[in-house]
Design an enzyme around this catalytic site. Structure first.
Site, PDB file in Angstrom:
ATOM      1  N   SER A 248      25.227  21.467  45.287  1.00 56.09           N
ATOM      2  CA  SER A 248      24.818  22.838  44.956  1.00 56.09           C
ATOM      3  C   SER A 248      25.774  23.479  43.943  1.00 56.09           C
ATOM      4  O   SER A 248      25.338  24.270  43.101  1.00 56.09           O
ATOM      5  CB  SER A 248      24.735  23.681  46.231  1.00 56.09           C
TER       6      SER A 248
ATOM      7  N   ASP B 163      32.634  17.730  39.130  1.00 49.95           N
ATOM      8  CA  ASP B 163      31.888  17.506  40.376  1.00 49.95           C
ATOM      9  C   ASP B 163      32.443  18.403  41.479  1.00 49.95           C
ATOM     10  O   ASP B 163      33.564  18.922  41.374  1.00 49.95           O
ATOM     11  CB  ASP B 163      32.000  16.019  40.774  1.00 49.95           C
TER      12      ASP B 163
ATOM     13  N   ALA C 153      33.079  19.115  45.868  1.00 52.78           N
ATOM     14  CA  ALA C 153      33.763  18.398  46.946  1.00 52.78           C
ATOM     15  C   ALA C 153      33.426  19.055  48.275  1.00 52.78           C
ATOM     16  O   ALA C 153      33.041  20.221  48.328  1.00 52.78           O
ATOM     17  CB  ALA C 153      35.268  18.409  46.724  1.00 52.78           C
TER      18      ALA C 153
ATOM     19  N   LYS D 272      34.429  13.607  49.640  1.00 55.02           N
ATOM     20  CA  LYS D 272      33.161  13.804  48.944  1.00 55.02           C
ATOM     21  C   LYS D 272      32.098  12.921  49.604  1.00 55.02           C
ATOM     22  O   LYS D 272      32.410  12.023  50.360  1.00 55.02           O
ATOM     23  CB  LYS D 272      33.293  13.424  47.463  1.00 55.02           C
ATOM     24  N   GLY D 273      30.846  13.207  49.275  1.00 56.36           N
ATOM     25  CA  GLY D 273      29.764  12.366  49.788  1.00 56.36           C
ATOM     26  C   GLY D 273      28.827  13.086  50.738  1.00 56.36           C
ATOM     27  O   GLY D 273      27.909  12.471  51.281  1.00 56.36           O
TER      28      GLY D 273
ATOM     29  N   GLY E 166      26.557  14.858  49.918  1.00 54.21           N
ATOM     30  CA  GLY E 166      25.228  14.701  49.315  1.00 54.21           C
ATOM     31  C   GLY E 166      24.849  13.240  49.117  1.00 54.21           C
ATOM     32  O   GLY E 166      23.865  12.944  48.431  1.00 54.21           O
TER      33      GLY E 166
ATOM     34  N   GLU F  33      29.625   8.765  42.191  1.00 51.32           N
ATOM     35  CA  GLU F  33      30.663   9.763  41.881  1.00 51.32           C
ATOM     36  C   GLU F  33      32.009   9.081  41.646  1.00 51.32           C
ATOM     37  O   GLU F  33      32.744   9.420  40.727  1.00 51.32           O
ATOM     38  CB  GLU F  33      30.759  10.771  43.030  1.00 51.32           C
TER      39      GLU F  33
ATOM     40  N   LYS G 182      36.588  25.308  50.866  1.00 54.73           N
ATOM     41  CA  LYS G 182      36.774  23.844  50.895  1.00 54.73           C
ATOM     42  C   LYS G 182      38.255  23.435  50.912  1.00 54.73           C
ATOM     43  O   LYS G 182      38.565  22.259  51.079  1.00 54.73           O
ATOM     44  CB  LYS G 182      36.097  23.202  49.666  1.00 54.73           C
TER      45      LYS G 182
HETATM   46  C1  5RP Z   1      27.807  14.889  46.917  1.00 54.17           C
HETATM   47  C2  5RP Z   1      29.143  15.520  46.963  1.00 54.17           C
HETATM   48  C3  5RP Z   1      29.220  16.980  46.691  1.00 54.17           C
HETATM   49  O1  5RP Z   1      30.088  17.195  45.626  1.00 54.17           O
HETATM   50  C4  5RP Z   1      29.728  17.681  47.920  1.00 54.17           C
HETATM   51  O2  5RP Z   1      28.893  17.357  49.017  1.00 54.17           O
HETATM   52  C5  5RP Z   1      29.779  19.196  47.735  1.00 54.17           C
HETATM   53  O3  5RP Z   1      28.489  19.714  47.687  1.00 54.17           O
HETATM   54  P1  5RP Z   1      28.211  21.257  47.436  1.00 54.17           P
HETATM   55  O4  5RP Z   1      28.579  21.554  46.021  1.00 54.17           O
HETATM   56  O5  5RP Z   1      26.715  21.395  47.700  1.00 54.17           O
HETATM   57  O6  5RP Z   1      29.024  22.066  48.415  1.00 54.17           O
HETATM   58  O7  5RP Z   1      30.156  14.899  47.179  1.00 54.17           O
HETATM   59  O8  5RP Z   1      27.852  13.539  47.327  1.00 54.17           O
END
Ligand code: 5RP
Length: 217
Positions: free
Chosen positions: A30, A81, A83, A94-95, A97, A103, A121
């Site tokens: 997101s 990216d 986290a 991470k991960g 998503g 990544e 975070k």
């Molecule tokens: C996806 C990830 C994302 O960077 C992590 O889950 C953070 O997501 P968001 O920006 O929705 O808080 O590692 O695999």
């Protein structure tokens, strides 16, 4: 200020690291979606993007940004990216998503890894967020037992299949005091594709958005 406002503010602040005409590495989630929305405004026109997931690729294409193959592009200057957790040393979980493998590949191929997140975070010790591990499906049970021996409680993220056709185990109950050692130990388990610890190659810059504004470290 909501978590989303913090994410959006961090995404905007990351534009400082984007150069017109470059091929940008773009992650998943997101917070990254806010970044793609900013890029869609085309204030900074990138030549294209290398993307860490099918989801981000679709969003980039919809924004008119060409999605390129990392194999064709070679190493890239900057990867941005999100986290799930960061510690003050810029080591990440991470991960969330399920995009951790692509990544990690893009992070490895990037000269600079810029992490964007809302300030919830930031933690002192990684591990409150369950650690994602991508596994080859037939090895899921074997890897789960090995992760239990390392002190974790793995839970299969049922119904999720990664873009690479694999499964995810979310490992609960870890207090990660030595992220580099744990990353190496999990990488050694046969059947593991990727562990969502980004410690041996941490982010170079972390940008956090929150009620107090932007914090960069
Ligand atoms: C996806 C990830 C994302 O960077 C992590 O889950 C953070 O997501 P968001 O920006 O929705 O808080 O590692 O695999």
């Amino acid at each position: 200020m909501s978590q989303n406002t913090g994410k959006q503010a961090a995404a905007r602040a990351a534009l400082e690291f984007v150069k017109a005409g470059e091929v940008l590495g773009v992650g998943t989630g997101s917070t990254v979606n806010f970044l793609i929305d900013e890029l869609a405004d085309r204030k900074i026109k990138v030549a294209g993007a290398v993307s860490s997931s099918e989801g981000s690729s679709e969003r980039l294409k919809a924004a008119g940004i060409p999605v390129l193959d990392l194999n064709e592009v070679g190493d890239i200057e900057t990867y941005i990216d999100g986290a799930d957790e960061t510690n003050p040393r810029r080591q990440l979980i991470k991960g969330g998503g399920a995009a951790l493998t692509r990544e990690k590949i893009i992070a490895a191929a990037a000269h600079r890894f810029v992490c964007i997140a809302d300030d919830t975070k930031l933690v002192d010790t990684l591990g409150a967020f369950p650690l994602p591990v991508e596994v080859i499906p037939m090895g899921r049970g074997y890897v789960a037992r090995a992760l239990m021996r390392l002190g974790g409680r793995p839970v299969w993220r049922e119904k999720v299949v990664t873009d690479n056709g694999n499964h995810i185990l979310d490992v609960h109950g870890l207090r990660i005091v030595d992220p580099v050692s744990l990353e190496m130990a999990i990488n050694q388990i046969t059947g593991v594709v990727t562990v969502g610890l980004f410690a041996a190659r941490p982010a170079d810059v972390v940008i956090l958005g929150g009620p107090g504004g932007i914090k960069t470290f």
